[in-house]
Scaffold this motif. Sequence first.
Motif, PDB file in Angstrom:
ATOM      1  N   UNK A 157      -3.717   9.349 -15.506  1.00 55.12           N
ATOM      2  CA  UNK A 157      -4.126   7.962 -15.281  1.00 55.12           C
ATOM      3  C   UNK A 157      -4.665   7.754 -13.872  1.00 55.12           C
ATOM      4  N   UNK A 158      -4.178   8.555 -12.933  1.00 57.96           N
ATOM      5  CA  UNK A 158      -4.549   8.324 -11.549  1.00 57.96           C
ATOM      6  C   UNK A 158      -5.804   9.049 -11.123  1.00 57.96           C
ATOM      7  N   UNK A 159      -6.116  10.152 -11.791  1.00 56.53           N
ATOM      8  CA  UNK A 159      -7.163  11.028 -11.270  1.00 56.53           C
ATOM      9  C   UNK A 159      -8.300  11.351 -12.223  1.00 56.53           C
ATOM     10  N   UNK A 160      -8.055  11.186 -13.530  1.00 62.66           N
ATOM     11  CA  UNK A 160      -9.045  11.707 -14.449  1.00 62.66           C
ATOM     12  C   UNK A 160      -9.978  10.618 -14.953  1.00 62.66           C
TER      13      UNK A 160
ATOM     14  N   UNK B  84      -2.140  14.214  -6.960  1.00 67.09           N
ATOM     15  CA  UNK B  84      -1.591  12.922  -7.368  1.00 67.09           C
ATOM     16  C   UNK B  84      -0.211  12.763  -6.749  1.00 67.09           C
ATOM     17  N   UNK B  85      -0.072  11.788  -5.874  1.00 63.74           N
ATOM     18  CA  UNK B  85       1.244  11.475  -5.342  1.00 63.74           C
ATOM     19  C   UNK B  85       2.038  10.799  -6.462  1.00 63.74           C
ATOM     20  N   UNK B  86       3.189  11.351  -6.789  1.00 67.79           N
ATOM     21  CA  UNK B  86       3.962  10.783  -7.894  1.00 67.79           C
ATOM     22  C   UNK B  86       5.090   9.886  -7.411  1.00 67.79           C
ATOM     23  N   UNK B  87       5.353   9.898  -6.116  1.00 64.74           N
ATOM     24  CA  UNK B  87       6.387   9.004  -5.629  1.00 64.74           C
ATOM     25  C   UNK B  87       6.581   9.092  -4.126  1.00 64.74           C
ATOM     26  N   UNK B  88       7.092   8.009  -3.569  1.00 63.73           N
ATOM     27  CA  UNK B  88       7.534   7.991  -2.178  1.00 63.73           C
ATOM     28  C   UNK B  88       9.040   7.754  -2.197  1.00 63.73           C
ATOM     29  N   UNK B  89       9.774   8.587  -1.500  1.00 61.22           N
ATOM     30  CA  UNK B  89      11.231   8.544  -1.631  1.00 61.22           C
ATOM     31  C   UNK B  89      11.902   8.296  -0.299  1.00 61.22           C
ATOM     32  N   UNK B  90      12.933   7.477  -0.326  1.00 62.23           N
ATOM     33  CA  UNK B  90      13.656   7.192   0.916  1.00 62.23           C
ATOM     34  C   UNK B  90      15.138   7.483   0.759  1.00 62.23           C
ATOM     35  N   UNK B  91      15.902   7.183   1.779  1.00 59.39           N
ATOM     36  CA  UNK B  91      17.293   7.620   1.833  1.00 59.39           C
ATOM     37  C   UNK B  91      18.082   7.232   0.587  1.00 59.39           C
ATOM     38  N   UNK B  92      18.925   8.122   0.154  1.00 59.87           N
ATOM     39  CA  UNK B  92      19.749   7.878  -1.015  1.00 59.87           C
ATOM     40  C   UNK B  92      19.078   8.274  -2.315  1.00 59.87           C
ATOM     41  N   UNK B 190       4.964   4.827   6.176  1.00 55.15           N
ATOM     42  CA  UNK B 190       5.127   6.220   6.592  1.00 55.15           C
ATOM     43  C   UNK B 190       3.977   7.080   6.083  1.00 55.15           C
ATOM     44  N   UNK B 191       3.168   6.509   5.220  1.00 51.12           N
ATOM     45  CA  UNK B 191       2.125   7.323   4.583  1.00 51.12           C
ATOM     46  C   UNK B 191       0.735   6.794   4.949  1.00 51.12           C
ATOM     47  N   UNK B 192      -0.254   7.644   4.788  1.00 51.26           N
ATOM     48  CA  UNK B 192      -1.626   7.262   5.109  1.00 51.26           C
ATOM     49  C   UNK B 192      -2.227   6.426   3.986  1.00 51.26           C
ATOM     50  N   UNK B 193      -3.352   5.800   4.274  1.00 46.92           N
ATOM     51  CA  UNK B 193      -4.070   5.042   3.244  1.00 46.92           C
ATOM     52  C   UNK B 193      -4.442   5.943   2.069  1.00 46.92           C
ATOM     53  N   UNK B 194      -4.778   7.166   2.400  1.00 45.58           N
ATOM     54  CA  UNK B 194      -5.177   8.097   1.348  1.00 45.58           C
ATOM     55  C   UNK B 194      -4.009   8.398   0.415  1.00 45.58           C
ATOM     56  N   UNK B 195      -2.821   8.551   0.993  1.00 50.24           N
ATOM     57  CA  UNK B 195      -1.649   8.833   0.156  1.00 50.24           C
ATOM     58  C   UNK B 195      -1.275   7.625  -0.696  1.00 50.24           C
ATOM     59  N   UNK B 196      -1.405   6.435  -0.121  1.00 49.06           N
ATOM     60  CA  UNK B 196      -1.171   5.236  -0.926  1.00 49.06           C
ATOM     61  C   UNK B 196      -2.155   5.218  -2.091  1.00 49.06           C
ATOM     62  N   UNK B 197      -3.416   5.496  -1.752  1.00 45.35           N
ATOM     63  CA  UNK B 197      -4.454   5.491  -2.782  1.00 45.35           C
ATOM     64  C   UNK B 197      -4.151   6.493  -3.882  1.00 45.35           C
ATOM     65  N   UNK B 198      -3.744   7.672  -3.486  1.00 48.71           N
ATOM     66  CA  UNK B 198      -3.445   8.688  -4.491  1.00 48.71           C
ATOM     67  C   UNK B 198      -2.325   8.218  -5.413  1.00 48.71           C
ATOM     68  N   UNK B 199      -1.315   7.606  -4.826  1.00 47.37           N
ATOM     69  CA  UNK B 199      -0.201   7.113  -5.642  1.00 47.37           C
ATOM     70  C   UNK B 199      -0.665   6.015  -6.593  1.00 47.37           C
ATOM     71  N   UNK B 200      -1.534   5.148  -6.112  1.00 47.37           N
ATOM     72  CA  UNK B 200      -1.927   3.971  -6.901  1.00 47.37           C
ATOM     73  C   UNK B 200      -3.173   4.192  -7.747  1.00 47.37           C
ATOM     74  N   UNK B 201      -3.722   5.403  -7.692  1.00 52.03           N
ATOM     75  CA  UNK B 201      -4.931   5.649  -8.464  1.00 52.03           C
ATOM     76  C   UNK B 201      -6.143   4.940  -7.898  1.00 52.03           C
ATOM     77  N   UNK B 202      -6.204   4.828  -6.576  1.00 51.94           N
ATOM     78  CA  UNK B 202      -7.332   4.158  -5.917  1.00 51.94           C
ATOM     79  C   UNK B 202      -7.860   5.065  -4.800  1.00 51.94           C
TER      80      UNK B 202
END
Lengths: 248, 248
Positions: A157-160, B84-92, B190-202
């Motif tokens: 969904x994100x890349x293709x 494709x970034x599939x997630x951003x993870x924080x403590x716990x 903590x992440x770049x615009x590109x990483x946000x974009x990858x996660x969100x499909x943008x």
Amino acid sequence: MNDQTLIPLHTLKVSCSNCSLRELCLPVGLNREELAQLDAVIRQSRRLKRGEFLFRSGENFKSLYAIRTGFFKTCVSSQDGREQVTGFLMSGELMGLDGISSSVHGCDAIALEDSEVCELPFSRMESLGRDIPSLQHHFFRLMSREIVRDQNVMLLLGNMKAEERLAAFLLNLSQRLSSRGFAANDFVLRMSREEIGSFLGLKLETVSRTLSKFQQQGWITVDHKHIQLVLPEQLKELISGCVHANGQ
Amino acid sequence: MNDQTLIPLHTLKVSCSNCSLRELCLPVGLNREELAQLDAVIRQSRRLKRGEFLFRSGENFKSLYAIRTGFFKTCVSSQDGREQVTGFLMSGELMGLDGISSSVHGCDAIALEDSEVCELPFSRMESLGRDIPSLQHHFFRLMSREIVRDQNVMLLLGNMKAEERLAAFLLNLSQRLSSRGFAANDFVLRMSREEIGSFLGLKLETVSRTLSKFQQQGWITVDHKHIQLVLPEQLKELISGCVHANGQ
DNA sequence: CGAGCGGTTGAACAAGATCAAGGTCCGTGG
DNA sequence: CCACGGACCTTGATCTTGTTCAACCGCTCG
């Protein structure tokens, strides 16, 4: 139908021991005795007609369901009616895993053809897992496989782009059907164009157009819901690079 | 730093018993004695510098990792380099669940800032689960929660438009930060615009433009990676209808 | 036989991608 | 200390893909 006159259906006890999906479903790797224990937990099977809900988002979660025969879709839908199909499931696959987290089902499960499922009461599965480590282990693996599958859908969904999504979709169906002993390159879609679109993040018109395009190129034939993969290599070619190995 | 002169860091044994994430992480609902058993399983923590890989796709899977401090991304990437970034993870939060299915990690986990994680050898977790039913149960819930989270991402990627995706992303971050005791409406990405974009499909340009648009409307302020939510209600308004309750 | 659902196809449109230029911050080395 | 290079970000102009709107077809089921 004749069966019904001989043995009332609702008393038909199912059994993993002689289920043809033994090697595909939950019992993978269990010995005779363990299989018998699992059988004891599984409630009688339930039959659903096409269009019927197996469970709905928001209902209390008590059981997982393994598909014996038939075909399902699962979908999450938002207040304003937007619906996202999150998966198409066939025999040997498990539904309801998303309900464990909150004891409430997080999606709808709807039969796309007349189907039969085995009900697995979760709390009994949990305690059985403690007695049968290999069952517990396999169960973890199944949940993990679902996570991997979801990640691959995210990648899709994100890349293709549209053609790649459709190609990946057709090949995934083909692969799963063939691992169940059906023809890999000649099958009938159980879902509408709109449902395919919802799953792939496309509109139904785009799905239709893209199928037509594949047909024009001679890669597939489309006759309503009857699909033949004529040149599956071309489809693979299309998605080579955007996919590794496709689980499930 | 002073600590280091007193106790060499690499021998610092971590302990769930007095971890501040006790109520957020794996030990939820365990009693004193069970906590001690869990402590015995957890290997000493591991520190990672920004940019370091915790594990890579394809590596053998042996352990799960719980984040003590820091911030990670997980991503699947295809042969042709698409990521494709599939997630951003924080403590716990827990990483590596996708590795259980095949004993091989299915994604990369990369520290986005200097971080510290607890290593949980999976096979020992499995057997401990058999001894502590509430741990086993919680573990199932965590895996299920990951599935629910993934389904919500699918909904986002499949149905929502750019502004909605960004709004959902910001609100999700905000909510998770605040449940960890940080400010809900004032944080640093903590992440770049590109990483946000990858996660969100943008694409990164779309992320940047959309953030600017939110700022122009007075809903947020953007100063590089420093974000303030000025009118979070407006963001919620934007996604009202396309989202229910946001887990994790 | 007619209504309606599901599907196909065309034409206009829009959202987001792509291409391109320029800016800011930061670490490195002179 | 300052200069330089590179990573990251912003913004504009243009283009492409997929959406939207609309017409039409054909099958199925009252």
